[in-house]
Write an enzyme that holds these catalytic residues in place. Sequence first.
Site, PDB file in Angstrom:
ATOM      1  N   ARG A 296      13.448   4.343  11.798  1.00 10.33           N
ATOM      2  CA  ARG A 296      12.977   5.108  12.265  1.00 10.33           C
ATOM      3  C   ARG A 296      12.220   4.933  13.017  1.00 10.33           C
ATOM      4  O   ARG A 296      12.195   4.720  14.820  1.00 10.33           O
ATOM      5  CB  ARG A 296      11.363   4.885  10.919  1.00 10.33           C
ATOM      6  CG  ARG A 296      12.808   5.010   9.470  1.00 10.33           C
ATOM      7  CD  ARG A 296      12.262   4.954   8.163  1.00 10.33           C
ATOM      8  NE  ARG A 296      10.596   5.611   8.090  1.00 10.33           N
ATOM      9  CZ  ARG A 296       9.671   5.870   7.529  1.00 10.33           C
ATOM     10  NH1 ARG A 296       9.691   4.936   6.143  1.00 10.33           N
ATOM     11  NH2 ARG A 296       8.577   6.482   7.286  1.00 10.33           N
TER      12      ARG A 296
ATOM     13  N   GLU B   8      12.607  -9.469   1.034  1.00 10.08           N
ATOM     14  CA  GLU B   8      12.100  -8.425   1.422  1.00 10.08           C
ATOM     15  C   GLU B   8      12.878  -7.190   1.525  1.00 10.08           C
ATOM     16  O   GLU B   8      14.096  -7.167   1.244  1.00 10.08           O
ATOM     17  CB  GLU B   8      11.646  -8.786   2.917  1.00 10.08           C
ATOM     18  CG  GLU B   8      11.401  -7.156   3.563  1.00 10.08           C
ATOM     19  CD  GLU B   8      10.544  -7.926   4.945  1.00 10.08           C
ATOM     20  OE1 GLU B   8       9.594  -8.662   5.308  1.00 10.08           O
ATOM     21  OE2 GLU B   8      10.205  -6.715   5.721  1.00 10.08           O
TER      22      GLU B   8
ATOM     23  N   PRO C   4       0.615  -1.060  -0.289  1.00 16.57           N
ATOM     24  CA  PRO C   4       0.020  -0.107   0.408  1.00 16.57           C
ATOM     25  C   PRO C   4       1.093   1.374  -0.177  1.00 16.57           C
ATOM     26  O   PRO C   4       2.244   1.576   0.430  1.00 16.57           O
ATOM     27  CB  PRO C   4      -0.865  -0.072   1.300  1.00 16.57           C
ATOM     28  CG  PRO C   4      -0.017  -1.237   2.315  1.00 16.57           C
ATOM     29  CD  PRO C   4       0.548  -1.858   1.279  1.00 16.57           C
ATOM     30  N   ASN C   5       0.530   2.544  -0.968  1.00 17.38           N
ATOM     31  CA  ASN C   5       0.685   3.270  -0.708  1.00 17.38           C
ATOM     32  C   ASN C   5       2.283   4.080  -1.712  1.00 17.38           C
ATOM     33  O   ASN C   5       2.458   4.874  -1.969  1.00 17.38           O
ATOM     34  CB  ASN C   5       1.799   3.754   0.276  1.00 17.38           C
ATOM     35  CG  ASN C   5      -0.137   4.069   1.211  1.00 17.38           C
ATOM     36  OD1 ASN C   5      -0.945   5.341   1.239  1.00 17.38           O
ATOM     37  ND2 ASN C   5      -0.010   3.874   2.411  1.00 17.38           N
TER      38      ASN C   5
ATOM     39  N   HIS D 233      13.031  -2.769   1.520  1.00 17.66           N
ATOM     40  CA  HIS D 233      12.388  -1.428   2.015  1.00 17.66           C
ATOM     41  C   HIS D 233      13.086  -0.399   1.435  1.00 17.66           C
ATOM     42  O   HIS D 233      14.394  -0.249   0.898  1.00 17.66           O
ATOM     43  CB  HIS D 233      12.373  -1.530   2.845  1.00 17.66           C
ATOM     44  CG  HIS D 233      11.820  -2.532   4.157  1.00 17.66           C
ATOM     45  ND1 HIS D 233      10.020  -2.073   3.798  1.00 17.66           N
ATOM     46  CD2 HIS D 233      11.752  -3.180   4.432  1.00 17.66           C
ATOM     47  CE1 HIS D 233       9.383  -3.827   4.120  1.00 17.66           C
ATOM     48  NE2 HIS D 233      10.590  -4.235   5.178  1.00 17.66           N
ATOM     49  N   ILE D 234      13.219   0.383   0.866  1.00 15.96           N
ATOM     50  CA  ILE D 234      13.659   2.084   0.595  1.00 15.96           C
ATOM     51  C   ILE D 234      14.217   2.333   1.088  1.00 15.96           C
ATOM     52  O   ILE D 234      15.222   2.372   1.399  1.00 15.96           O
ATOM     53  CB  ILE D 234      12.020   2.842  -0.452  1.00 15.96           C
ATOM     54  CG1 ILE D 234      11.308   1.814  -1.472  1.00 15.96           C
ATOM     55  CG2 ILE D 234      12.803   4.305  -0.680  1.00 15.96           C
ATOM     56  CD1 ILE D 234      10.749   2.754  -2.217  1.00 15.96           C
ATOM     57  N   SER D 235      13.895   2.615   2.309  1.00 13.49           N
ATOM     58  CA  SER D 235      14.122   3.184   3.820  1.00 13.49           C
ATOM     59  C   SER D 235      14.561   2.320   4.754  1.00 13.49           C
ATOM     60  O   SER D 235      14.424   0.824   4.594  1.00 13.49           O
ATOM     61  CB  SER D 235      12.824   4.200   4.159  1.00 13.49           C
ATOM     62  OG  SER D 235      12.111   2.868   5.338  1.00 13.49           O
TER      63      SER D 235
ATOM     64  N   TYR E 280      11.308   8.712   0.876  1.00  8.29           N
ATOM     65  CA  TYR E 280      11.467   7.687   0.112  1.00  8.29           C
ATOM     66  C   TYR E 280      11.625   8.347  -1.260  1.00  8.29           C
ATOM     67  O   TYR E 280      11.676   7.885  -2.520  1.00  8.29           O
ATOM     68  CB  TYR E 280      10.091   7.202  -0.913  1.00  8.29           C
ATOM     69  CG  TYR E 280       9.155   6.330   0.254  1.00  8.29           C
ATOM     70  CD1 TYR E 280       9.861   5.406   0.892  1.00  8.29           C
ATOM     71  CD2 TYR E 280       8.084   7.309   1.792  1.00  8.29           C
ATOM     72  CE1 TYR E 280       9.467   5.144   2.673  1.00  8.29           C
ATOM     73  CE2 TYR E 280       7.872   6.302   2.693  1.00  8.29           C
ATOM     74  CZ  TYR E 280       8.318   5.765   3.319  1.00  8.29           C
ATOM     75  OH  TYR E 280       8.101   4.818   4.364  1.00  8.29           O
TER      76      TYR E 280
ATOM     77  N   ALA F  43       3.651  -1.147   4.808  1.00 12.11           N
ATOM     78  CA  ALA F  43       3.182  -0.840   6.254  1.00 12.11           C
ATOM     79  C   ALA F  43       2.856  -2.293   6.308  1.00 12.11           C
ATOM     80  O   ALA F  43       2.732  -2.328   7.296  1.00 12.11           O
ATOM     81  CB  ALA F  43       1.808   0.421   6.182  1.00 12.11           C
TER      82      ALA F  43
ATOM     83  N   ASN G 292       7.680  -5.698  -1.174  1.00 14.07           N
ATOM     84  CA  ASN G 292       7.417  -4.400  -0.371  1.00 14.07           C
ATOM     85  C   ASN G 292       6.187  -4.566   0.408  1.00 14.07           C
ATOM     86  O   ASN G 292       6.012  -3.900  -0.647  1.00 14.07           O
ATOM     87  CB  ASN G 292       8.419  -3.245  -1.343  1.00 14.07           C
ATOM     88  CG  ASN G 292       8.146  -1.811  -0.147  1.00 14.07           C
ATOM     89  OD1 ASN G 292       7.757  -2.585   0.990  1.00 14.07           O
ATOM     90  ND2 ASN G 292       8.839  -0.954  -0.363  1.00 14.07           N
TER      91      ASN G 292
ATOM     92  N   ARG H 292       8.100   0.790  12.965  1.00  9.05           N
ATOM     93  CA  ARG H 292       8.313   0.311  12.401  1.00  9.05           C
ATOM     94  C   ARG H 292       9.646  -0.674  12.241  1.00  9.05           C
ATOM     95  O   ARG H 292      10.529  -1.114  11.271  1.00  9.05           O
ATOM     96  CB  ARG H 292       8.960   1.468  10.634  1.00  9.05           C
ATOM     97  CG  ARG H 292       7.825   2.138  10.500  1.00  9.05           C
ATOM     98  CD  ARG H 292       8.736   3.114   9.755  1.00  9.05           C
ATOM     99  NE  ARG H 292       7.456   4.187   9.474  1.00  9.05           N
ATOM    100  CZ  ARG H 292       6.168   4.317   8.485  1.00  9.05           C
ATOM    101  NH1 ARG H 292       5.937   3.504   8.252  1.00  9.05           N
ATOM    102  NH2 ARG H 292       6.003   5.326   8.983  1.00  9.05           N
TER     103      ARG H 292
ATOM    104  N   ASP I 292       1.848 -15.605   6.561  1.00 15.27           N
ATOM    105  CA  ASP I 292       1.315 -16.929   6.462  1.00 15.27           C
ATOM    106  C   ASP I 292       1.001 -17.253   4.794  1.00 15.27           C
ATOM    107  O   ASP I 292       1.651 -18.297   4.162  1.00 15.27           O
ATOM    108  CB  ASP I 292      -0.169 -16.639   7.421  1.00 15.27           C
ATOM    109  CG  ASP I 292       0.220 -17.282   8.499  1.00 15.27           C
ATOM    110  OD1 ASP I 292       1.167 -17.667   9.134  1.00 15.27           O
ATOM    111  OD2 ASP I 292      -1.045 -17.123   9.035  1.00 15.27           O
TER     112      ASP I 292
ATOM    113  N   ARG J 205       5.277  11.084  -1.582  1.00 13.73           N
ATOM    114  CA  ARG J 205       5.572  10.896  -0.787  1.00 13.73           C
ATOM    115  C   ARG J 205       6.115  10.495   0.121  1.00 13.73           C
ATOM    116  O   ARG J 205       6.788  10.288  -0.721  1.00 13.73           O
ATOM    117  CB  ARG J 205       4.472   9.269  -0.766  1.00 13.73           C
ATOM    118  CG  ARG J 205       4.496   8.578   0.251  1.00 13.73           C
ATOM    119  CD  ARG J 205       3.876   7.018   0.121  1.00 13.73           C
ATOM    120  NE  ARG J 205       4.041   6.976   1.400  1.00 13.73           N
ATOM    121  CZ  ARG J 205       4.180   5.357   2.109  1.00 13.73           C
ATOM    122  NH1 ARG J 205       4.484   4.938   0.779  1.00 13.73           N
ATOM    123  NH2 ARG J 205       4.528   5.345   3.140  1.00 13.73           N
TER     124      ARG J 205
HETATM  125  C1  DQA Z   1       8.527   1.055   3.533  1.00 16.00           C
HETATM  126  C2  DQA Z   1       8.967   1.683   5.038  1.00 16.00           C
HETATM  127  C3  DQA Z   1       7.329   0.912   5.912  1.00 16.00           C
HETATM  128  O1  DQA Z   1       7.546   1.697   6.667  1.00 16.00           O
HETATM  129  C4  DQA Z   1       6.409   2.472   4.849  1.00 16.00           C
HETATM  130  O2  DQA Z   1       4.900   1.386   5.825  1.00 16.00           O
HETATM  131  C5  DQA Z   1       6.088   1.530   4.060  1.00 16.00           C
HETATM  132  C6  DQA Z   1       7.494   1.369   2.416  1.00 16.00           C
HETATM  133  C7  DQA Z   1      10.103   1.032   2.456  1.00 16.00           C
HETATM  134  O3  DQA Z   1       9.931   0.548   1.559  1.00 16.00           O
HETATM  135  O4  DQA Z   1      10.677   1.606   3.556  1.00 16.00           O
HETATM  136  O5  DQA Z   1       5.269   2.711   3.197  1.00 16.00           O
HETATM  137  O6  DQA Z   1       8.333  -0.226   2.902  1.00 16.00           O
END
Ligand code: DQA
Length: 148
Positions: free
Chosen positions: A107, A98, A10-11, A100-102, A23, A77, A74, A111, A87, A18
């Site tokens: 953080r 897995e 999501p997002n 993540h960008i950040s 990011y 959230a 990725n 998170r 699962d 954003r």
């Molecule tokens: C994220 C880190 C997550 O905590 C956050 O909710 C995101 C992006 C990242 O790629 O850094 O939406 O997955």
Amino acid sequence: MKKILIINGPNLNLLGDREKNFYGNTSLQNIKSICADKCKKNNMEMEFFQSNHEGELIEKIHSVQSDFDGIIINPAAYTHTSIALLDALRATAKPKIEVHISNIYAREDYRRKSLTSEAVNGVICGFGEDSYLLAIEAMNKLIYNKKL
Ligand code: DQA
């Protein structure tokens, strides 16, 4: 040729607009195109998917077992909240990474815990869009058993 799924939660469709401090300026479309190039160089086909809906993400993860040789995810959230995604990941025996960008460990407290990471081979985070490219190299190693 081996085929991998790159899946975004999501997002992440809002990347580029954003929270640029976390990011950066890159759009998801741009990440898709650099991933496509990188996969080509690494001898892999790629499907790139994004959804804001937990159930859609789960169903896409279910398709990995029959349709793909590995998954890079990725979960955004849902990383921190979704036992259902955990699962679903556990239910596939294919290589899983897995990303993540950040750097989620630098953080907010909420998170710093990744539920989904319990089901994956490894996690790459904190390198901006390069997290995806590093994951593709790592996936190449997992799938073809190559040296980095
Ligand atoms: C994220 C880190 C997550 O905590 C956050 O909710 C995101 C992006 C990242 O790629 O850094 O939406 O997955």
